[in-house]
Structures are given as C-alpha cells and as structure tokens.
Write a protein that holds these residues in place. Structure first.
Motif, PDB file in Angstrom:
ATOM      1  N   VAL A   1       0.843  -1.199   0.000  1.00 53.13           N
ATOM      2  CA  VAL A   1       0.000   0.000   0.000  1.00 53.13           C
ATOM      3  C   VAL A   1       0.875   1.244   0.000  1.00 53.13           C
ATOM      4  N   SER A   2       0.412   2.229  -0.732  1.00 53.11           N
ATOM      5  CA  SER A   2       1.127   3.502  -0.808  1.00 53.11           C
ATOM      6  C   SER A   2       0.518   4.506   0.158  1.00 53.11           C
ATOM      7  N   SER A   3       1.183   5.622   0.340  1.00 54.56           N
ATOM      8  CA  SER A   3       0.643   6.679   1.198  1.00 54.56           C
ATOM      9  C   SER A   3      -0.673   7.200   0.645  1.00 54.56           C
ATOM     10  N   ALA A   4      -0.774   7.273  -0.690  1.00 56.89           N
ATOM     11  CA  ALA A   4      -2.017   7.745  -1.323  1.00 56.89           C
ATOM     12  C   ALA A   4      -3.167   6.787  -1.032  1.00 56.89           C
ATOM     13  N   GLN A   5      -2.900   5.486  -1.043  1.00 57.76           N
ATOM     14  CA  GLN A   5      -3.956   4.505  -0.757  1.00 57.76           C
ATOM     15  C   GLN A   5      -4.407   4.573   0.700  1.00 57.76           C
ATOM     16  N   LEU A   6      -3.476   4.876   1.580  1.00 57.76           N
ATOM     17  CA  LEU A   6      -3.834   4.978   2.990  1.00 57.76           C
ATOM     18  C   LEU A   6      -4.760   6.157   3.250  1.00 57.76           C
ATOM     19  N   ARG A   7      -4.742   7.128   2.352  1.00 53.25           N
ATOM     20  CA  ARG A   7      -5.637   8.278   2.494  1.00 53.25           C
ATOM     21  C   ARG A   7      -7.017   8.001   1.900  1.00 53.25           C
ATOM     22  N   ARG A   8      -7.176   6.861   1.201  1.00 54.84           N
ATOM     23  CA  ARG A   8      -8.465   6.490   0.617  1.00 54.84           C
ATOM     24  C   ARG A   8      -8.888   5.108   1.105  1.00 54.84           C
ATOM     25  N   PRO A   9      -9.112   4.947   2.410  1.00 51.35           N
ATOM     26  CA  PRO A   9      -9.480   3.620   2.933  1.00 51.35           C
ATOM     27  C   PRO A   9     -10.741   3.033   2.323  1.00 51.35           C
ATOM     28  N   SER A  10     -11.687   3.871   1.880  1.00 47.04           N
ATOM     29  CA  SER A  10     -12.925   3.338   1.301  1.00 47.04           C
ATOM     30  C   SER A  10     -12.658   2.631  -0.022  1.00 47.04           C
ATOM     31  N   VAL A  11     -11.531   2.953  -0.669  1.00 48.98           N
ATOM     32  CA  VAL A  11     -11.137   2.264  -1.899  1.00 48.98           C
ATOM     33  C   VAL A  11     -10.380   0.988  -1.565  1.00 48.98           C
ATOM     34  N   LEU A  12      -9.600   1.050  -0.500  1.00 48.81           N
ATOM     35  CA  LEU A  12      -8.771  -0.090  -0.099  1.00 48.81           C
ATOM     36  C   LEU A  12      -9.603  -1.194   0.545  1.00 48.81           C
ATOM     37  N   LEU A  13     -10.570  -0.815   1.377  1.00 49.01           N
ATOM     38  CA  LEU A  13     -11.397  -1.794   2.083  1.00 49.01           C
ATOM     39  C   LEU A  13     -12.478  -2.369   1.173  1.00 49.01           C
ATOM     40  N   ARG A  14     -12.851  -3.602   1.441  1.00 48.30           N
ATOM     41  CA  ARG A  14     -13.920  -4.249   0.690  1.00 48.30           C
ATOM     42  C   ARG A  14     -15.255  -3.791   1.264  1.00 48.30           C
ATOM     43  N   PRO A  15     -16.147  -3.216   0.455  1.00 49.87           N
ATOM     44  CA  PRO A  15     -17.436  -2.719   0.988  1.00 49.87           C
ATOM     45  C   PRO A  15     -18.275  -3.836   1.578  1.00 49.87           C
ATOM     46  N   LEU A  16     -18.974  -3.512   2.666  1.00 54.95           N
ATOM     47  CA  LEU A  16     -19.930  -4.437   3.268  1.00 54.95           C
ATOM     48  C   LEU A  16     -21.261  -4.230   2.557  1.00 54.95           C
ATOM     49  N   LEU A  17     -21.835  -5.305   2.037  1.00 60.46           N
ATOM     50  CA  LEU A  17     -22.985  -5.132   1.149  1.00 60.46           C
ATOM     51  C   LEU A  17     -24.243  -5.857   1.606  1.00 60.46           C
ATOM     52  N   ASN A  18     -24.357  -6.120   2.906  1.00 64.15           N
ATOM     53  CA  ASN A  18     -25.575  -6.759   3.404  1.00 64.15           C
ATOM     54  C   ASN A  18     -26.688  -5.722   3.478  1.00 64.15           C
TER      55      ASN A  18
END
Length: 469
Positions: A135-152
């Motif tokens: 992970v890059s510093s830029a990715q750490l600033r966008r956790p909603s992109v990095l994390l898998r969405p919960l879709l229940n």
C-alpha cells in the motif's frame, strides 16, 4: 419461543423509542430497540427487543420479550457473546499500528485483503498464505477504496458516494461557509475533506467520521473517527468517544458545523430521526445561549420515497432535487434517465435557495419555488410547485387536483390516478386506518392510538419481525 411471522400482513410493526426510563438490553451492536406489533383494529401485541442495526435475525439473532425475566446465567452468556463480537484490537492499538506503519519503508507496508487489516512487518509471515498487497501513502488516504465494501442490505449495506457526488457535497459546504463536518456513515466525504486539506489551496476543514465499520479505525486518529451505531446513538468505545463528539460539536470562534448522514437505505426512519435529533440537541446545548433554539444544520441522504416518513419525524427538513449516485450500487448511477435515475436525494434544514445545483448536470433555478430543480421538473401553475420527485416531468390531473407521475392515468371507478394495469376498484385508502378503520386518516394520525397504547399488552399475542415501521 413464539417466532414472529414475517408473512402475516394483518399487522404492522412499530418502533417504541426509549423515553429515558427502562434500560434496553444490549446485543453486539449496542442497546437494542423495542418493537411492538400493531394488529388491525388497534390491538397491541406483545413487545420485544431486537437488534437496532440488523433487520434479519440471521445477522444478529438477539431477541427478547419485553416482559421476560432473564436469568443471571443467560445475562453472563449474552455478555460473553457481545465481547466475542468486539473488534480484535482496541482503537488505541489500531492507531499505534497505523503510526508505526506510517514510518515504514514503502516495500514494508502491506494490507491483508482476506483479513481487511494493515500489517506490520512482524505479521507478514503469519499472513503469507493470504492475499496481501503493498500500500502507498495515497492509498492509505483512501481507505474506502482499499477496504472491501460491506454489502448486506439488511444490516450494514455500504454504498459509497461517487467522487462526483462527494465533491458536490464538499463544494456546497465550502460555498456555504461550513468548516466543520460531522460525517455520519459518509467515509468517502471524510476522505475528500482530508485530501482537500492536504492540497493547502483552501481554508482547512475539520471532520469527524462516525461509522459502524470499525475497520476505519486503522486509518484515523481518535479525533477523526468514532466507532458508532447511528440507529441507537451508541458509541462502542463508551465515554471516550462520546467526549470526542462533544469536543467536536463545540464550535470555536469562527467555526460553522454541519452534519452529513448517509444511512443504509433499509434502515428504519424513526430511530434514525431520533438519533439525528439527539445529535442536534447535544450540539445546541454546547452552543452559546444566542443560538439555543436553533437546530444543527444537517443533510440526510436517503431515497425520495421516504419523504413522508422523514418529514413526519423532522418537519424542518426539505428535499432537494439533487440526485446522489454511488460507485458500487448497480442502479444508483449518474447519467441514467427515466425510471432508472438514482432515487437518492438530500434532505436538509438549510434554505434550498442557498444550495446551488450544477447547471451542467441539468439543474435550473425556479424563481417561483425559490430553489434549484431538475430541468424536467416543470413548475405547475395550478399546484404552484415544481412537483416531480423522481426526475421525470409530471403532469397535472384536473380531477385529482394534483400532479402525478407521467405513467399514471386517471381511473374513474377508483377515483384516482394510478398505473394503467392497477387492480381496478380498489380505491386508494379503502382499508382506512389500521387502528380504528376510519377512512378519514391513517394509523399514524389516529386520535385514539395514544389511548390504546396505555392498555396492557396481551401476554399471548404473537410478535413480529422488524422489517417495517
């Protein structure tokens, strides 16, 4: 145990909001909500407690009759289960991990996609069989992109704003002079605020994210994130997080705060409105006496067809025409037309004329209504309003004396407008009030419902599921 029958349409389920008296039992998602089955004719069923956040008992199986006497052994077992469902690390431990990871070399920074957690070098070997990525510093600033969405859809449905919608919200807030944003279930807006501040081109904004997804604690400090359930106003980390909120809501000289909330669309309106009212009350109590009667500025993002319920609970809100769209939702996308347009709107207590909707996306200003509307939402001189709710051009029915959807036709036998293939002869409202049977009002406006509520509950009445209000 008497199992609620979700297929029985002879009753409705009502949420009984807490009145500060009896303490509700807790499930892994915090204090439960009290529900009551309302039978046709106004009879009240047996009350029960169930999870505030999950509508399906497969996701949270907590169930307790209100009048149950719970044994000490059962209470201990319940507490043990609640503790077992807590996040594996405390928020402070996650913050320490995040700071340590920030000091690592780029090739040492890893994220386990299977465990959905940031890894320290000493943990790489233990996760070697998992899918791990750098992970890059830029990715750490966008956790909603990095994390898998919960879709229940029945619990923690996590649909994320497109950058277009999030940027519109951010630009609108900045134009209105807000420099503190309480982000309730809006992680993507929180991210854009952080990125905006890093650019250093604008006046800095402060933000606090309240979210039920504890994974976000890996990416933010204690002053930026609180693990929170918006359906019962519960802070999972107790008084420490509550103090963080109070400190944030306290406006300093020159500060101007607004709340933006994006609840799961399957959530019950009544408890959500209660939570937002409590947040507003806390904000009001922390302000100077000059603004003691004001409500906290807010934007509640929800589908337009919930408008009657929302306005019943919070009549100071107004629905805007702006269509909010989502990255990971199959239908709620920008650019669709007709009935395929996103039904998600913004409900706000800010004056609609002050929120400028983008002209290049098909919005215009109605000088009569004094608000921005979609271009197809034509002003009706007879109704004296821009009537459309769904983005299409509505038409006026002289017989009904109101504007209706373009696909509807007036049906003389029914005495109302409806779809051409509707079941004819069943005029709107023929069943009348669910409580007393009157054709002049609905259950929520029934003048006798309060008196019926005082009657004792029948102990042998069946209860129901909590899929509707």
């Amino acid at each position: 145990m008497d199992v609620p029958d979700a297929n029985d349409d002879s009753f409705g389920i009502e949420v009984i909001l807490p009145d500060g008296g009896k303490t509700a039992p807790c499930c892994p998602h915090g204090p439960t909500l009290l529900f009551e089955k309302v039978s046709k004719g106004g009879e009240k069923g047996r009350r029960f407690y169930a999870c505030s956040a999950c509508r399906d008992r497969k996701d949270c199986h907590f169930f307790q009759w209100e009048d149950d006497k719970v044994s000490e052994a059962r209470l201990l077992a319940r507490e043990a289960e609640n503790q077992s469902k807590r996040p594996p690390l405390t928020q402070q431990e996650r913050i320490k991990r995040f700071k340590r990871l920030g000091s690592l070399r780029l090739d040492e920074k890893k994220f386990c996609q299977d465990c959905q957690m940031l890894l320290l070098p000493a943990e790489h070997e233990a996760h070697s069989s998992h899918r791990s990525v750098g992970v890059s510093s830029a990715q750490l600033r966008r956790p909603s992109v990095l994390l898998r969405p919960l879709l229940n859809k029945k619990s923690n449905a996590q649909y994320l704003f497109t950058d277009r919608s999030a940027q519109f919200l951010l630009d609108s807030l900045a134009a209105l002079g807000y420099n503190k944003v309480l982000c309730v279930g809006t992680p993507r807006l929180q991210e854009l605020i952080t990125l905006r501040n890093l650019e250093g081109k604008h006046e800095p904004m402060k933000s606090l994210l309240l979210d039920i997804d504890f994974r976000y604690a890996q990416f933010y400090s204690q002053d930026e994130f609180c693990h929170y359930n918006m359906f019962n106003h519960h802070f999972f980390d107790g008084k420490a997080s509550s103090a963080v909120l109070q400190a944030f809501l306290t406006e300093s000289e020159g500060g101007k705060l607004l709340m933006v909330a994006d609840p799961p669309f399957g959530g019950l309106v009544k408890p959500l409105a209660n939570t937002f009212s409590l947040l507003s009350q806390t904000w009001r109590e922390l302000q100077s006496s000059d603004g003691s009667g004001a409500d906290m500025p807010m934007m509640w993002i929800f589908p337009y067809f919930f408008e009657p319920r929302i306005l019943e609970c919070l009549p100071s809100l107004t629905m805007l025409d702006y269509q909010v769209d989502y990255d990971n939702h199959p239908l709620y996308k920008h650019g669709k037309t007709g009935r395929k347009q996103s039904p998600v709107r913004i409900f706000t207590n800010i004056s609609p004329k002050d929120i400028v909707l983008p002209k290049d996306e098909g919005y215009r200003f109605c000088s009569v209504c004094q608000r921005f509307v979609l271009s197809l939402n034509k002003h009706c001189a007879k109704c004296n309003v821009c009537p459309s709710k769904d983005g299409r051009e509505w038409k006026h029915c002289s017989t009904c004396e109101k504007c209706v959807k373009p696909s509807w036709r007036h049906c003389a036998p029914c005495g109302r407008c409806a779809l051409p293939d509707h079941p004819c002869g069943l005029s709107e409202g023929t069943e009348g009030c669910f409580n007393c049977g009157s054709l002049k009002h609905k259950r929520k406006a029934c003048p006798v419902q309060d008196s019926q509520r005082t009657r004792s509950n029948r102990p042998n009445a069946k209860s129901g599921s909590k899929n509707s209000e």
